[in-house]
Scaffold this motif. Structure first.
Motif, PDB file in Angstrom:
ATOM      1  N   ALA A   1       0.829  -1.197   0.000  1.00 46.44           N
ATOM      2  CA  ALA A   1       0.000   0.000   0.000  1.00 46.44           C
ATOM      3  C   ALA A   1       0.865   1.248   0.000  1.00 46.44           C
ATOM      4  CB  ALA A   1      -0.923  -0.008   1.220  1.00 46.44           C
ATOM      5  N   MET A   2       0.496   2.212  -0.840  1.00 43.10           N
ATOM      6  CA  MET A   2       1.257   3.448  -0.957  1.00 43.10           C
ATOM      7  C   MET A   2       0.657   4.572  -0.110  1.00 43.10           C
ATOM      8  SD  MET A   2       3.711   2.612  -2.921  1.00 43.10           S
ATOM      9  CE  MET A   2       4.365   4.210  -3.375  1.00 43.10           C
ATOM     10  N   GLY A   3      -0.400   4.273   0.600  1.00 47.79           N
ATOM     11  CA  GLY A   3      -0.979   5.292   1.455  1.00 47.79           C
ATOM     12  C   GLY A   3      -2.339   5.735   0.966  1.00 47.79           C
ATOM     13  N   SER A   4      -2.961   6.558   1.782  1.00 45.74           N
ATOM     14  CA  SER A   4      -4.324   6.997   1.517  1.00 45.74           C
ATOM     15  C   SER A   4      -4.342   8.165   0.540  1.00 45.74           C
ATOM     16  CB  SER A   4      -5.001   7.389   2.831  1.00 45.74           C
ATOM     17  OG  SER A   4      -6.277   7.916   2.597  1.00 45.74           O
ATOM     18  N   VAL A   5      -5.462   8.270  -0.185  1.00 48.16           N
ATOM     19  CA  VAL A   5      -5.744   9.412  -1.043  1.00 48.16           C
ATOM     20  C   VAL A   5      -6.887  10.165  -0.374  1.00 48.16           C
ATOM     21  CG1 VAL A   5      -6.409  10.185  -3.329  1.00 48.16           C
ATOM     22  CG2 VAL A   5      -5.024   8.118  -3.067  1.00 48.16           C
ATOM     23  N   PRO A   6      -6.585  11.212   0.402  1.00 50.86           N
ATOM     24  CA  PRO A   6      -7.630  11.857   1.219  1.00 50.86           C
ATOM     25  C   PRO A   6      -8.843  12.309   0.426  1.00 50.86           C
ATOM     26  CG  PRO A   6      -5.454  12.650   1.830  1.00 50.86           C
ATOM     27  CD  PRO A   6      -5.270  11.832   0.590  1.00 50.86           C
ATOM     28  N   LYS A   7      -8.655  12.750  -0.801  1.00 47.27           N
ATOM     29  CA  LYS A   7      -9.783  13.235  -1.587  1.00 47.27           C
ATOM     30  C   LYS A   7     -10.815  12.142  -1.812  1.00 47.27           C
ATOM     31  CE  LYS A   7     -10.879  15.493  -5.976  1.00 47.27           C
ATOM     32  NZ  LYS A   7     -10.333  15.993  -7.245  1.00 47.27           N
ATOM     33  N   GLU A   8     -10.373  10.903  -1.928  1.00 49.44           N
ATOM     34  CA  GLU A   8     -11.277   9.785  -2.162  1.00 49.44           C
ATOM     35  C   GLU A   8     -11.625   9.042  -0.881  1.00 49.44           C
ATOM     36  OE1 GLU A   8      -9.362   7.282  -4.948  1.00 49.44           O
ATOM     37  OE2 GLU A   8      -9.322   8.773  -6.578  1.00 49.44           O
ATOM     38  N   ALA A   9     -10.721   9.047   0.109  1.00 54.89           N
ATOM     39  CA  ALA A   9     -10.894   8.195   1.290  1.00 54.89           C
ATOM     40  C   ALA A   9     -11.729   8.838   2.383  1.00 54.89           C
ATOM     41  CB  ALA A   9      -9.531   7.790   1.856  1.00 54.89           C
ATOM     42  N   MET A  10     -11.665  10.149   2.560  1.00 58.52           N
ATOM     43  CA  MET A  10     -12.372  10.810   3.657  1.00 58.52           C
ATOM     44  C   MET A  10     -13.873  10.841   3.379  1.00 58.52           C
ATOM     45  SD  MET A  10     -10.167  11.481   5.899  1.00 58.52           S
ATOM     46  CE  MET A  10      -8.401  11.685   6.104  1.00 58.52           C
ATOM     47  N   MET A  11     -14.645  10.281   4.329  1.00 53.90           N
ATOM     48  CA  MET A  11     -16.093  10.213   4.170  1.00 53.90           C
ATOM     49  C   MET A  11     -16.775  10.573   5.475  1.00 53.90           C
ATOM     50  SD  MET A  11     -16.546   6.877   1.760  1.00 53.90           S
ATOM     51  CE  MET A  11     -15.541   6.731   0.265  1.00 53.90           C
ATOM     52  N   LEU A  12     -17.973  11.128   5.364  1.00 55.34           N
ATOM     53  CA  LEU A  12     -18.746  11.593   6.521  1.00 55.34           C
ATOM     54  C   LEU A  12     -19.799  10.550   6.871  1.00 55.34           C
ATOM     55  CD1 LEU A  12     -19.107  14.046   8.430  1.00 55.34           C
ATOM     56  CD2 LEU A  12     -20.885  14.838   6.863  1.00 55.34           C
ATOM     57  N   THR A  13     -19.853  10.176   8.154  1.00 56.31           N
ATOM     58  CA  THR A  13     -20.826   9.197   8.621  1.00 56.31           C
ATOM     59  C   THR A  13     -22.112   9.882   9.069  1.00 56.31           C
ATOM     60  OG1 THR A  13     -19.916   9.243  10.860  1.00 56.31           O
ATOM     61  CG2 THR A  13     -18.973   7.656   9.324  1.00 56.31           C
ATOM     62  N   ARG A  14     -23.096   9.057   9.435  1.00 57.66           N
ATOM     63  CA  ARG A  14     -24.390   9.608   9.840  1.00 57.66           C
ATOM     64  C   ARG A  14     -24.291  10.399  11.140  1.00 57.66           C
ATOM     65  NH1 ARG A  14     -29.150   5.361  10.719  1.00 57.66           N
ATOM     66  NH2 ARG A  14     -27.708   4.738  12.369  1.00 57.66           N
ATOM     67  N   ASP A  15     -23.407   9.977  12.052  1.00 57.08           N
ATOM     68  CA  ASP A  15     -23.250  10.688  13.321  1.00 57.08           C
ATOM     69  C   ASP A  15     -22.221  11.814  13.225  1.00 57.08           C
ATOM     70  OD1 ASP A  15     -21.202   8.969  12.891  1.00 57.08           O
ATOM     71  OD2 ASP A  15     -21.170   8.104  14.893  1.00 57.08           O
ATOM     72  N   GLU A  16     -21.980  12.295  11.996  1.00 52.16           N
ATOM     73  CA  GLU A  16     -21.139  13.467  11.741  1.00 52.16           C
ATOM     74  C   GLU A  16     -19.691  13.246  12.174  1.00 52.16           C
ATOM     75  OE1 GLU A  16     -22.948  16.867  13.490  1.00 52.16           O
ATOM     76  OE2 GLU A  16     -24.728  16.791  12.200  1.00 52.16           O
ATOM     77  N   ASN A  17     -19.185  12.066  11.939  1.00 48.32           N
ATOM     78  CA  ASN A  17     -17.769  11.763  12.132  1.00 48.32           C
ATOM     79  C   ASN A  17     -17.127  11.499  10.775  1.00 48.32           C
ATOM     80  OD1 ASN A  17     -17.486  11.872  15.008  1.00 48.32           O
ATOM     81  ND2 ASN A  17     -18.660   9.964  15.126  1.00 48.32           N
ATOM     82  N   ILE A  18     -15.830  11.691  10.718  1.00 49.42           N
ATOM     83  CA  ILE A  18     -15.087  11.469   9.477  1.00 49.42           C
ATOM     84  C   ILE A  18     -14.301  10.163   9.617  1.00 49.42           C
ATOM     85  CG2 ILE A  18     -13.285  12.340   7.956  1.00 49.42           C
ATOM     86  CD1 ILE A  18     -14.094  15.148   8.728  1.00 49.42           C
ATOM     87  N   VAL A  19     -14.379   9.337   8.595  1.00 48.37           N
ATOM     88  CA  VAL A  19     -13.700   8.054   8.599  1.00 48.37           C
ATOM     89  C   VAL A  19     -12.917   7.901   7.296  1.00 48.37           C
ATOM     90  CG1 VAL A  19     -15.676   6.858   7.602  1.00 48.37           C
ATOM     91  CG2 VAL A  19     -14.005   5.561   8.927  1.00 48.37           C
ATOM     92  N   ASP A  20     -11.754   7.265   7.404  1.00 47.91           N
ATOM     93  CA  ASP A  20     -10.866   7.013   6.254  1.00 47.91           C
ATOM     94  C   ASP A  20     -11.132   5.595   5.754  1.00 47.91           C
ATOM     95  OD1 ASP A  20      -8.822   6.538   4.483  1.00 47.91           O
ATOM     96  OD2 ASP A  20      -7.310   7.588   5.644  1.00 47.91           O
ATOM     97  N   VAL A  21     -11.732   5.475   4.559  1.00 45.99           N
ATOM     98  CA  VAL A  21     -12.140   4.185   4.011  1.00 45.99           C
ATOM     99  C   VAL A  21     -11.354   3.917   2.731  1.00 45.99           C
ATOM    100  CG1 VAL A  21     -14.055   2.794   3.160  1.00 45.99           C
ATOM    101  CG2 VAL A  21     -14.444   4.469   4.971  1.00 45.99           C
TER     102      VAL A  21
END
Length: 397
Positions: free
Chosen positions: A132-152
């Motif tokens: 793995a070369m690491g995360s791509v924040p533009k694609e990985a950062m997502m907002l959950t229903r309880d208004e938290n941010i998760v890296d997927v």
């Protein structure tokens, strides 16, 4: 030696003229080439019309060229691939594996598509060399229903199920699939809580994403089949990773304490319930015993009262005798009535009393705590015995 080198014949190989005298004539050069080509095709010089190219030779050449052109239309489709035949860019047919033929170019063309190859796209990360070369924040950062941010980070594997749709309906199928995957993923994550995404909800989320991606791709008629969706990683952003780990540890400690309390409760409560049930049952038994004894006493008293009414004196005497029997039955004193008449009885009273005392004696106590057993007391009233004897003698006389 060439014609233009020193010492040469100065002859032009095309026109046959002397270079020294006049420059070469272009028309003559062209005519010379035409004469030589005519000789190859069976004709003579250009000026001789009777020796021009024969129609038979031209026909043979045309037939040969046409045969070669037709043979160029044969092609082979390998196993696991399909051939898409287009005529002037329009779809004509889909050919199966094996030897096939189409009208050669430029009329028809064939595009071979591999329908069994496993292709994949990466959303939220990029890999290289198997690592793995690491995360791509533009694609990985997502907002959950309880208004938290998760890296997927998600990987989608797919293959071609319809070669025609894959070739014509979408300009760039891989790019379209990636955009659809990112959109569907954000929708599914947005409907879930952060704890659900990071813990027990992974399999459910993956199944929902796969179903929705396939539905959208089928609506677009892309000819793509989604074979698997893999959730590579789901975690909080790196900026809050430490705090999130502390929260997880606190949650685990809470769950551990709850489990310990439940284990203690499961151990103590059954015992307490058993003891309470035993006490209740003993109480019920004692109650039934007392009631039964009371009922028995009442019944006995009622029967005794009935008999007493019939013969009061006899009943009193019998009751007196039974009472004295109960009282004197536990006494160690021996009473002998010699006034009733008869001879004096000589009995081993001491042995009888000792035997009765031995039978009624308690179990032996330990050696270090000796307890003296009470000795039976026998009272013999010799004077009473003698008086009784004399009284019998007087009566006999």
């Amino acid at each position: 030696m060439s014609w233009n080198e020193p010492g040469g014949d100065k002859k032009d190989p095309w026109s046959g003229r002397n270079e020294k005298d006049n420059p070469p004539d272009l028309d003559e050069v062209i005519r010379s080439l035409q004469d030589k080509l005519g000789g190859i095709f069976g004709g003579g010089k250009r000026g001789d019309s009777s020796n021009g190219p024969s129609m038979q030779s031209i026909g043979f050449l045309a037939a040969g060229a046409l045969a070669l052109w037709g043979l160029s239309g044969f092609y082979t489709v390998d196993e696991g691939t399909r051939g898409i035949v287009t005529r002037f860019g329009a779809y004509v047919a889909t050919t199966q594996p094996g030897l096939n033929w189409h009208i050669p170019a430029p009329i028809e063309q064939v595009q071979v598509i591999n329908v069994e190859q496993q292709r994949f796209i990466e959303v939220g990360y990029r890999s290289g060399g198997g690592q793995a070369m690491g995360s791509v924040p533009k694609e990985a950062m997502m907002l959950t229903r309880d208004e938290n941010i998760v890296d997927v980070r998600l990987a989608v594997q797919y293959q071609v199920k319809d070669a025609k749709d894959y070739a014509f309906n979408v300009l760039d199928p891989a790019s379209t699939l990636k955009q659809v995957t990112e959109s569907v993923e954000r929708g599914v994550i947005g409907r879930s809580d952060m704890d659900f995404v990071l813990t027990e909800g992974r399999s459910e989320i993956v199944a929902a994403i796969k179903t929705e991606i396939q539905s959208v791709m089928d609506a677009y008629k892309t000819g793509i089949l989604i074979t698997s969706v893999n959730l590579q990683d789901a975690q909080p952003p790196e900026q809050v990773q430490g705090s999130f780990e502390d929260a997880i540890k606190a949650r685990e400690d809470k769950q551990r304490l709850i489990n310990e309390a439940e284990a203690y409760s499961n151990d103590v409560v059954p015992k307490a319930r058993g003891a309470a049930s035993r006490i209740v049952q003993e109480s019920e038994a004692y109650k039934e015993k007392v009631i039964a004894q009371a009922n028995g006493d009442v019944s006995r008293f009622s029967q005794l009262l009935t008999e007493y009414k019939k013969a009061p004196a006899v009943t009193k005497q019998r009751m007196y005798i039974e009472a004295m029997e109960q009282v004197l039955g536990k006494s160690n004193n021996v009473l002998v009535d010699v006034k009733s008449g008869g001879s004096i009885m000589y009995l081993p009273l001491e042995k009888l009393v000792n035997k009765v005392a031995d039978d009624a004696a308690p179990a032996p106590t330990p050696v270090h705590e000796p307890v003296a057993a009470p000795a039976p007391q026998v009272k013999e009233t010799r004077n009473d015995i003698r008086a009784s004897s004399r009284e019998r003698d007087v009566r006999g006389r």
